[in-house]
Scaffold this active site. Sequence first.
Site, PDB file in Angstrom:
ATOM      1  N   CYS A  15       0.782  -1.235   0.000  1.00  0.00           N
ATOM      2  CA  CYS A  15       0.000   0.000   0.000  1.00  0.00           C
ATOM      3  C   CYS A  15       0.815   1.287   0.000  1.00  0.00           C
ATOM      4  O   CYS A  15       1.796   1.415   0.715  1.00  0.00           O
ATOM      5  CB  CYS A  15      -0.905   0.013   1.223  1.00  0.00           C
ATOM      6  SG  CYS A  15      -1.919  -1.450   1.379  1.00  0.00           S
ATOM      7  N   LEU A  64      -2.502  -3.166  -1.524  1.00  0.00           N
ATOM      8  CA  LEU A  64      -2.395  -4.597  -1.240  1.00  0.00           C
ATOM      9  C   LEU A  64      -3.700  -5.026  -0.582  1.00  0.00           C
ATOM     10  O   LEU A  64      -4.079  -4.497   0.458  1.00  0.00           O
ATOM     11  CB  LEU A  64      -1.230  -4.888  -0.297  1.00  0.00           C
ATOM     12  CG  LEU A  64      -1.168  -6.308   0.283  1.00  0.00           C
ATOM     13  CD1 LEU A  64      -0.915  -7.321  -0.804  1.00  0.00           C
ATOM     14  CD2 LEU A  64      -0.100  -6.413   1.348  1.00  0.00           C
ATOM     15  N   ILE A  66      -5.694  -6.899   1.730  1.00  0.00           N
ATOM     16  CA  ILE A  66      -5.611  -7.731   2.932  1.00  0.00           C
ATOM     17  C   ILE A  66      -7.021  -8.134   3.363  1.00  0.00           C
ATOM     18  O   ILE A  66      -7.278  -9.267   3.738  1.00  0.00           O
ATOM     19  CB  ILE A  66      -4.918  -6.957   4.073  1.00  0.00           C
ATOM     20  CG1 ILE A  66      -3.509  -6.520   3.652  1.00  0.00           C
ATOM     21  CG2 ILE A  66      -4.870  -7.791   5.336  1.00  0.00           C
ATOM     22  CD1 ILE A  66      -2.567  -7.654   3.373  1.00  0.00           C
ATOM     23  N   ASN A  89      -4.076   4.107   3.170  1.00  0.00           N
ATOM     24  CA  ASN A  89      -3.073   3.079   3.418  1.00  0.00           C
ATOM     25  C   ASN A  89      -3.173   2.671   4.873  1.00  0.00           C
ATOM     26  O   ASN A  89      -3.092   3.521   5.762  1.00  0.00           O
ATOM     27  CB  ASN A  89      -1.672   3.643   3.117  1.00  0.00           C
ATOM     28  CG  ASN A  89      -0.553   2.706   3.551  1.00  0.00           C
ATOM     29  OD1 ASN A  89      -0.723   1.506   3.635  1.00  0.00           O
ATOM     30  ND2 ASN A  89       0.608   3.280   3.821  1.00  0.00           N
ATOM     31  N   GLY A  90      -3.356   1.371   5.138  1.00  0.00           N
ATOM     32  CA  GLY A  90      -3.358   0.918   6.528  1.00  0.00           C
ATOM     33  C   GLY A  90      -4.421  -0.122   6.804  1.00  0.00           C
ATOM     34  O   GLY A  90      -4.964  -0.753   5.902  1.00  0.00           O
ATOM     35  N   GLU A  91      -4.704  -0.289   8.086  1.00  0.00           N
ATOM     36  CA  GLU A  91      -5.727  -1.223   8.553  1.00  0.00           C
ATOM     37  C   GLU A  91      -6.455  -0.599   9.738  1.00  0.00           C
ATOM     38  O   GLU A  91      -5.815  -0.086  10.664  1.00  0.00           O
ATOM     39  CB  GLU A  91      -5.110  -2.557   9.009  1.00  0.00           C
ATOM     40  CG  GLU A  91      -4.415  -3.344   7.920  1.00  0.00           C
ATOM     41  CD  GLU A  91      -5.363  -3.975   6.919  1.00  0.00           C
ATOM     42  OE1 GLU A  91      -6.587  -3.947   7.161  1.00  0.00           O
ATOM     43  OE2 GLU A  91      -4.877  -4.483   5.901  1.00  0.00           O
ATOM     44  N   ASP A 114     -12.504  -1.794   4.936  1.00  0.00           N
ATOM     45  CA  ASP A 114     -12.418  -0.765   5.969  1.00  0.00           C
ATOM     46  C   ASP A 114     -12.328   0.627   5.348  1.00  0.00           C
ATOM     47  O   ASP A 114     -12.662   1.623   5.988  1.00  0.00           O
ATOM     48  CB  ASP A 114     -11.248  -1.027   6.914  1.00  0.00           C
ATOM     49  CG  ASP A 114      -9.906  -1.167   6.226  1.00  0.00           C
ATOM     50  OD1 ASP A 114      -9.863  -1.250   4.981  1.00  0.00           O
ATOM     51  OD2 ASP A 114      -8.876  -1.207   6.930  1.00  0.00           O
ATOM     52  N   ILE A 302      15.896 -13.962  12.163  1.00  0.00           N
ATOM     53  CA  ILE A 302      17.146 -13.576  11.511  1.00  0.00           C
ATOM     54  C   ILE A 302      18.287 -13.746  12.496  1.00  0.00           C
ATOM     55  O   ILE A 302      18.101 -13.596  13.707  1.00  0.00           O
ATOM     56  CB  ILE A 302      17.061 -12.117  11.010  1.00  0.00           C
ATOM     57  CG1 ILE A 302      17.912 -11.907   9.763  1.00  0.00           C
ATOM     58  CG2 ILE A 302      17.404 -11.124  12.081  1.00  0.00           C
ATOM     59  CD1 ILE A 302      17.192 -12.238   8.497  1.00  0.00           C
ATOM     60  N   GLY A 375       6.762  -7.554  17.562  1.00  0.00           N
ATOM     61  CA  GLY A 375       6.742  -7.074  18.944  1.00  0.00           C
ATOM     62  C   GLY A 375       7.118  -5.624  19.115  1.00  0.00           C
ATOM     63  O   GLY A 375       7.380  -5.188  20.245  1.00  0.00           O
TER      64      GLY A 375
END
Length: 649
Positions: A15, A64, A66, A89-91, A114, A302, A375
């Site tokens: 996004c 994108l 989602i 852009n976002g959620e 949304d 990683i 996290g």
Amino acid sequence: MGSIWYHRPGHLTVCGIAGQLFFDSGRTVERALLERMSAVLAHRGPDDAGIFREGPIGLVNRRLAIIDLSAGGHQPMASADGRFWITYNGEIYNFHELRAALAREGVAFRSESDTEVILALYARRGPGCLAALRGMFAFAIWDRERRTLLVARDRLGKKPVVYARDGQALHFASEAKAILQDPAVGVEPDLTAIHHFLSYGDVPSPWSAFRSMQKLPPAHYLWVEDGRVSVHRYWTLRYTPKRREPEAVLAEELLALLEEAVRLRLISDVPVGALLSGGLDSSTVVALMRRAGAGPLRTFSIGFDRPEYDELAYARQVARHFETDHHELVVKPDAVAILPRLTWHYDEPFADASAVPAFALCEMARGFVTVALNGDGGDETFAGYDRYRAAALAAWADGLPAAVRRMAARGLRHLPGDAPKSRTGRLRRFAEALALPPRRRYARWLTVFGNGEKAELYTPAFAAQVGAVDSLALLDAAYAESDAPTFLDATLHADVQRYLPDDLLVKMDIASMAHSLEVRSPFLDHRVVEFAAALPPGLKLRGLTAKYLLKRITRGLLPEPIRRRPKMGFGVPIDHWFRHELRELAYDVLLDGRACQRGYFRPDVVRRYLDEHARGRAHHHARLWSLLVLELWHRAFVDRRPAAPPAAV
């Protein structure tokens, strides 16, 4: 009605938003410019790409999918009556709840997205809708009737917005390179921003590395009406009043809040995984994902081939405990080959070297999932960094007689060995700042170049232009605006306001968006952050036990060795790299004629840094990395206007 264009390629990207508004309503936005802005943001999106263009306004979206993979989520999106247009852009994690409430008010929805919920809410509340949104977002809404534009950013700064304005127009975008597609926007560097960058390793908001641009700070919105542009704050994190319930009650509430934050971030129509370091925060997120029934659960970690930087053993232990489908990658020194890609994606000098493994981690994860939880935010909200404990120790030492403090500082400064990860190295850095006032002491632990190092490094010409600006005053201002009653809480506030959005969240947003991966952070749910701010300081840092209440709620949830292990941090062995794999590149770039002719730094001081570090006489790796990424940024963005990304992006 204007025009709208959609394109649906066959692969997922991620996004991004952009746009231009002329203040003169008689002017028309060029379609070719909007298409260039869209193209340069292709790595952020989409499943869909869209352009809305009508007279003086143009909106761009790269998406994108989602939520709502159908055509119903296309953007830019119009309200049912055609008055409002949004690029977003976002959620929004509470959009189901908001949608139901709006439906009870008689709103009929055409999609499951949304995006449409934000649009409907704005039509009723205007900028006041921001208070109802729970999530990460950056969006712009154009009102065709009133001819106003709102550009907003989420409370903690997960999603970025940069903008440029002059007397003729406003440009905005998720990334500066989109704005630079307009040749009318200058690429000249902001020297004050560079001065600040050398202190902090990032360009702090609202500065941009470009003199022509600014960043919209977190928890702010930009409003344009009748050619006037204003910026407004809509949310402030408060540390008072303090919660007074029994510890057990607060622990139960915290666990419930985190469970809800994780559950909301599992809403997706595409695969979801987790970025797992093996530390307390990411391990807690994985545990709560498993408790919420997420599965099959994939985790990604990683590591490095130098043990003092490697956490893979801890990540494996967590993965085994929760029976995840675990994937890991060891970052080798040849990872520096991605430097041109990092430079292009980050848009401005960014010296947090952990961007290298973050970039590689997101690339690996995107091969399996489209969304990942992490996290981020746990340290700044629950007091997890070692520097908070160091500040508490220093405050205790402040109560000792001055002669005793001076003697202790001298003894610590002369301890043998000063390797970055060594205990003696940390003690020496602690001692070097011990005599300073508490705020300046904390700033010294954060900064790459202190005022003394800058005075030595700068040429007289550069010093004359920026030397009177005190970069540490930015941290002082973050302290001053807090209502925190204690130094610990005020320090947490300063980090939430500056370090978190300008460093950590920039690092992860760019690294993830570069690979079409959406990363969600349950610890940065604003309700979790507000709860943590209201906790008494002793429930965050008790004695020298960091994250006290968070550790309490993970009893029985996490393996004990993980719950009790000391924080390691996402370090990178660049000290070693600058003596080996990066050595030749550093000499070639930093002493090159182009770098010297910029007139910022004294070449003899830069050479001394290189020589002393290469020979093991000093540890200048953080300074050298900052100087290196600064010069590479100049070459990619100032010496020439950015267009297509480098190969292999």
